[in-house]
Structures are given as C-alpha cells and as structure tokens.
Scaffold this motif. Structure first.
Motif, mmCIF file in Angstrom:
data_model
loop_
_atom_site.group_PDB
_atom_site.id
_atom_site.type_symbol
_atom_site.label_atom_id
_atom_site.label_comp_id
_atom_site.label_asym_id
_atom_site.label_seq_id
_atom_site.Cartn_x
_atom_site.Cartn_y
_atom_site.Cartn_z
ATOM 1 N N SER A 1 0.514 -1.175 0.127
ATOM 2 C CA SER A 1 -0.062 -0.243 0.015
ATOM 3 C C SER A 1 0.881 1.345 0.011
ATOM 4 O O SER A 1 0.644 2.146 -0.745
ATOM 5 C CB SER A 1 -0.869 -0.074 1.212
ATOM 6 O OG SER A 1 -0.396 0.063 2.379
ATOM 7 N N THR A 2 1.995 1.139 0.598
ATOM 8 C CA THR A 2 2.904 2.248 0.831
ATOM 9 C C THR A 2 3.586 2.513 -0.607
ATOM 10 O O THR A 2 3.688 3.963 -1.012
ATOM 11 C CB THR A 2 4.045 2.011 1.908
ATOM 12 O OG1 THR A 2 4.576 0.977 1.439
ATOM 13 C CG2 THR A 2 3.461 2.177 3.148
ATOM 14 N N LEU A 3 3.982 1.600 -1.439
ATOM 15 C CA LEU A 3 4.388 1.876 -2.740
ATOM 16 C C LEU A 3 3.172 2.513 -3.596
ATOM 17 O O LEU A 3 3.672 3.440 -4.208
ATOM 18 C CB LEU A 3 4.944 0.325 -3.071
ATOM 19 C CG LEU A 3 5.304 0.364 -4.530
ATOM 20 C CD1 LEU A 3 6.376 1.077 -4.762
ATOM 21 C CD2 LEU A 3 5.523 -1.087 -4.959
ATOM 22 N N VAL A 4 2.139 2.070 -3.335
ATOM 23 C CA VAL A 4 1.075 2.526 -4.526
ATOM 24 C C VAL A 4 0.893 4.061 -3.774
ATOM 25 O O VAL A 4 0.714 4.863 -4.825
ATOM 26 C CB VAL A 4 -0.232 1.715 -4.202
ATOM 27 C CG1 VAL A 4 -1.487 2.542 -5.015
ATOM 28 C CG2 VAL A 4 -0.050 0.238 -4.858
ATOM 29 N N TYR A 5 0.858 4.168 -2.728
ATOM 30 C CA TYR A 5 0.735 5.683 -2.340
ATOM 31 C C TYR A 5 1.623 6.655 -2.904
ATOM 32 O O TYR A 5 1.511 7.873 -3.491
ATOM 33 C CB TYR A 5 0.628 5.855 -0.807
ATOM 34 C CG TYR A 5 -0.679 5.227 -0.298
ATOM 35 C CD1 TYR A 5 -1.801 4.816 -0.742
ATOM 36 C CD2 TYR A 5 -0.458 4.944 1.177
ATOM 37 C CE1 TYR A 5 -2.852 4.099 -0.370
ATOM 38 C CE2 TYR A 5 -1.653 3.992 1.876
ATOM 39 C CZ TYR A 5 -2.673 3.637 0.979
ATOM 40 O OH TYR A 5 -3.687 2.966 1.542
ATOM 41 N N LEU A 6 2.927 6.325 -2.778
ATOM 42 C CA LEU A 6 4.183 6.947 -3.365
ATOM 43 C C LEU A 6 3.820 7.211 -4.702
ATOM 44 O O LEU A 6 4.044 8.136 -5.264
ATOM 45 C CB LEU A 6 5.382 5.929 -2.873
ATOM 46 C CG LEU A 6 6.052 6.394 -1.453
ATOM 47 C CD1 LEU A 6 7.224 5.448 -1.287
ATOM 48 C CD2 LEU A 6 6.402 7.896 -1.184
ATOM 49 N N LEU A 7 3.835 6.266 -5.384
ATOM 50 C CA LEU A 7 3.705 6.180 -6.940
ATOM 51 C C LEU A 7 2.640 7.210 -7.497
ATOM 52 O O LEU A 7 2.851 7.875 -8.375
ATOM 53 C CB LEU A 7 3.533 4.830 -7.582
ATOM 54 C CG LEU A 7 4.550 3.860 -7.481
ATOM 55 C CD1 LEU A 7 4.467 2.460 -8.016
ATOM 56 C CD2 LEU A 7 6.041 4.321 -8.128
ATOM 57 N N LYS A 8 1.400 7.120 -6.664
ATOM 58 C CA LYS A 8 0.303 8.043 -6.886
ATOM 59 C C LYS A 8 0.867 9.441 -6.912
ATOM 60 O O LYS A 8 0.599 10.394 -7.696
ATOM 61 C CB LYS A 8 -0.780 8.032 -6.153
ATOM 62 C CG LYS A 8 -1.593 6.682 -6.536
ATOM 63 C CD LYS A 8 -2.913 6.656 -5.521
ATOM 64 C CE LYS A 8 -4.199 5.951 -6.399
ATOM 65 N NZ LYS A 8 -5.107 5.897 -5.652
ATOM 66 N N GLU A 9 1.381 9.710 -5.895
ATOM 67 C CA GLU A 9 2.006 11.119 -5.644
ATOM 68 C C GLU A 9 3.032 11.540 -6.797
ATOM 69 O O GLU A 9 3.143 12.626 -7.416
ATOM 70 C CB GLU A 9 2.869 11.329 -4.103
ATOM 71 C CG GLU A 9 1.677 11.275 -3.201
ATOM 72 C CD GLU A 9 0.574 12.028 -3.540
ATOM 73 O OE1 GLU A 9 0.651 13.425 -3.717
ATOM 74 O OE2 GLU A 9 -0.781 11.894 -3.749
ATOM 75 N N LEU A 10 4.016 10.498 -7.024
ATOM 76 C CA LEU A 10 4.950 10.957 -8.174
ATOM 77 C C LEU A 10 4.324 10.929 -9.385
ATOM 78 O O LEU A 10 5.056 11.811 -10.166
ATOM 79 C CB LEU A 10 6.117 9.524 -8.236
ATOM 80 C CG LEU A 10 6.839 9.379 -6.919
ATOM 81 C CD1 LEU A 10 8.046 8.307 -7.211
ATOM 82 C CD2 LEU A 10 7.447 10.719 -6.661
ATOM 83 N N LYS A 11 3.423 10.294 -9.547
ATOM 84 C CA LYS A 11 2.787 10.519 -11.074
ATOM 85 C C LYS A 11 2.357 12.202 -11.243
ATOM 86 O O LYS A 11 2.260 12.459 -12.519
ATOM 87 C CB LYS A 11 1.283 9.747 -11.328
ATOM 88 C CG LYS A 11 1.519 8.534 -11.751
ATOM 89 C CD LYS A 11 0.172 7.927 -11.825
ATOM 90 C CE LYS A 11 -0.756 8.232 -12.832
ATOM 91 N NZ LYS A 11 -1.894 7.496 -13.417
#
Ligand code: UD1
Length: 341
Positions: free
Chosen positions: A104-114
């Motif tokens: 879940s942490t990886l997904v949240y980070l990638l969503k912000e990086l997008k």
C-alpha cells in the motif's frame, strides 16, 4: 542541488545510502516511522557527513500524510524507497501486515510521483525474486520464481506495480535494484545494522556470538551439494550497495536510462559459503567463533550469486570491498554498539 526523498532512511541500507547521497551533494529528506530503526541513526549520519538531513517521522500507510508531504516538498526530484518490512518468518505468520506495509505504501508513493512533472524512483528489491535459480551466476533475465514467502511476494508484486505504472507514465522513471546479501557497516562505525531481538541473518548473528551476546552460531546444514556442504550467498558490503543507489539515481536524473523501468543485480559476483563467512570473521577479529552444525533451515536455497555484468556495463558500478572488509566493519560496529548501549 536536487532534493531526494529517502524512505526508511534510518534503516540499515537506507542510512548508508543517505551518507553517500549527502557526500555527493544531494539534499536529503528522510521519512522513517522508527518501527525498526532508532532516531540515534540521525546523529550517526550527521556526524559522518557534517550535515543533518531533513527528517520527518511518518507512517507511509497514512495516504493523507503522503499527500501532504508531497504538497510541502513538491521540489523532490527523486525517491529511494527502502521503507518496508523484511522478516521472512514474520511475513508467513502475518501476510496482511506485509501486504499492507510493503504494497500500500508503494502505491501511495507512486500516485504522488505521477503528479510531479518528472520523477525518478529507486526500489529496494531482492535476489529472493529468483528463488533457486537454474543457472549461476544469476543474470537479470533469469526467470522470477514463485515466491517462497509473503515478504518475497511483496518484492515481486512491487516490481510489477512499478513496471506497469512506468509503462503508462512517461514522466516516471524507475530502477529496481535486486540486492544479494547486504552486510558490513560504515568504516566510521557510526552507523550499521541494528537487528531487533535475535538476528535471523548470518552476519549479525556471528558478530553477536563473537561479542558473547549469543552462545553459539547454528550453521544450518552442511550436507548441501556445495564444496564444503554449506549454503552459498553473495555477501555485498553495504557501503558498496549504498554507492550503487547513488549511481542508479544519477542515471535516471541524467536521462541515461535505456528504458523507463530497469532492473539491476547488486552483488559482488562472488559466492561465499557459510563456513567461509565464519572463517573471514575469525581472520579479521582474531577470535575463534563458537558454532555447531545443525539441520537445514526450511526454505533456504542452496546457492545464489550475482552476474554483475549489467551493473558493471550500464551503471559503471562494481563492488570494491571484500568479504573481509565487510566482516571487519561489522565487527567494529558490533563492539561500538555494545559499548554505547
Ligand atoms: C534471508 C531471507 C531472504 C531475504 C534476506 C534479507 C530466508 C530464508 N531468506 O536471505 O528472503 O531477502 O535474508 O537479508 O530467511 N545461516 C546460518 N545460521 C544462522 C543464520 C543464517 O547458517 O543463524 C545461513 C543460512 O542458512 C544461509 C546464510 O547463512 O545459508 C545466509 O542467511 P541469511 O543471512 O538469513 O540470508 P538469506 O537466507 O540469504
């Protein structure tokens, strides 16, 4: 200078990477929840580099905090993502904890990086994705095998999530670094590995036995089809590993990557048996280590060591330090830690 977010930056590999990033002039922001690290590591880093990194104690599982972080630090150019749970046995007992902490942490980070105009992302992966490889040394094109544990699965799924995201996100570039066995400590002995409780990994168990905290090392099996019967691994000095992260990050920041998702093995290319690691410890410490041979540990693979050609050629990176260097630094660190705690 570019601002880089290092999640899990107070952990073992994270802290050594922060030092190398600062040495190269990067501005570092650390996020760590201190669940498996100590705030004292921040002092260790600052004392080595002479510069305190920015630190935010934060749980990356809280999506709103992640969003708020990137609103505040919208000038972040790259992220090195170490924060994750890593105990294989625990992951078997608590799979959901591992899927939540690591995925879940990886997904949240990638969503912000997008959302950023451009972002570079380095992911901590593991040679565990190869399982027992059919061919040695292991190249990056070796097939990913069925994961043996939820922990291993989070690394495989993590790689897939990043690769799928990069395919459709031109402003995001990523590298997954597949570590072999990271060992050793900074030569200053100001930072190193801090296992909580009884260490599951070989090298901290050896140094804790050397210092008298553990009675003896159990060597898990001497009847494997290897020259001395014990398992073989590729032990890489954590400082070499940390430097590889900086090189990989620069490759992305300088647009030298050949595709926007790449994988690299990080190892020395040399396999060492459990008994060779014990001998190395004895050589550098001048101490005899108490050990006994016991049965095999379930789930252990026989032999794994890296083919390092891709990292050598494309990253221009090669491990410089030896197993003896790693054991010497791990031993020095063990002595300092026991003295100060
Ligand atoms: C382990 C994990 C791996 C993870 C890695 C992270 C398992 C089965 N694998 O790898 O998924 O990515 O840590 O660092 O847990 N040994 C002993 N006595 C000990 C401890 C270890 O003989 O008390 C032996 C093991 O059998 C192995 C070698 O030492 O042959 C290295 O063990 P370890 O440090 O646990 O690393 P891996 O098993 O390679």
């Amino acid at each position: 200078m570019d601002k880089i977010l290092v999640t899990g930056g107070l952990g073992f590999i994270g802290s050594h990477t922060v030092v190398e990033l600062q040495n190269e002039g990067f501005e570092v922001v650390i996020i760590d929840d201190l669940s498996n690290s100590s705030i004292k590591v921040l002092d260790g880093i600052t004392s080595i580099t002479g510069k305190a990194p920015i630190f935010e104690k934060m749980d990356l599982k809280d999506k709103s905090l992640v969003e708020a972080f990137f609103k505040k630090h919208n000038d972040v150019k790259g992220v090195i993502h170490f924060a994750a749970s890593k105990a294989v046995g625990e992951s078997v007992k608590e799979p959901l904890l591992y899927y939540e902490n690591n995925i879940s942490t990886l997904v949240y980070l990638l969503k912000e990086l997008k959302k950023l105009p451009e972002a570079s992302f380095i992911f901590s992966s593991s040679c565990t994705v190869y399982g027992q490889a059919d061919e040695l040394p292991i190249t990056e094109s070796a097939p990913v095998k069925q994961a043996e544990s939820p922990y291993g699965n989070t690394k495989q799924i993590g790689e897939e999530i990043i690769s799928d995201t990069c395919k459709v996100t031109p402003n995001l570039k990523a590298i997954a670094l597949r570590y072999f066995n990271p060992v050793g400590a900074h030569e200053s002995a100001k930072i190193g590995e801090l296992p909580i409780g009884v260490p599951q990994n070989l090298v901290p168990f050896i140094t804790q036995t050397g210092i008298g905290l553990r009675e003896e090392l159990s060597v898990f099996g001497d009847d494997y089809p290897t020259p001395d019967g014990t398992c073989i691994r590729d032990y890489i000095h954590v400082v070499d590993l940390a430097k590889a992260h900086v090189v990989a990050l620069k490759r992305l920041l300088e647009n030298k990557n050949t595709s926007n998702y790449e994988t690299f093995n990080l190892g020395t290319g040399k396999g060492s048996s459990v008994l060779e690691v014990v001998q190395s410890f004895e050589r550098v410490s001048g101490k005899k280590l108490n050990y006994k041979i016991v049965g095999r540990r379930e789930g252990d693979i026989i032999s794994a060591y890296a083919d390092t050609n891709k990292a050598n050629k494309e990253l221009g990176w090669k491990a410089q330090l030896t197993l003896d260097d790693a054991m010497r630094s791990a031993w020095k660190w063990e002595q300092v830690v026991r003295d100060t705690n």
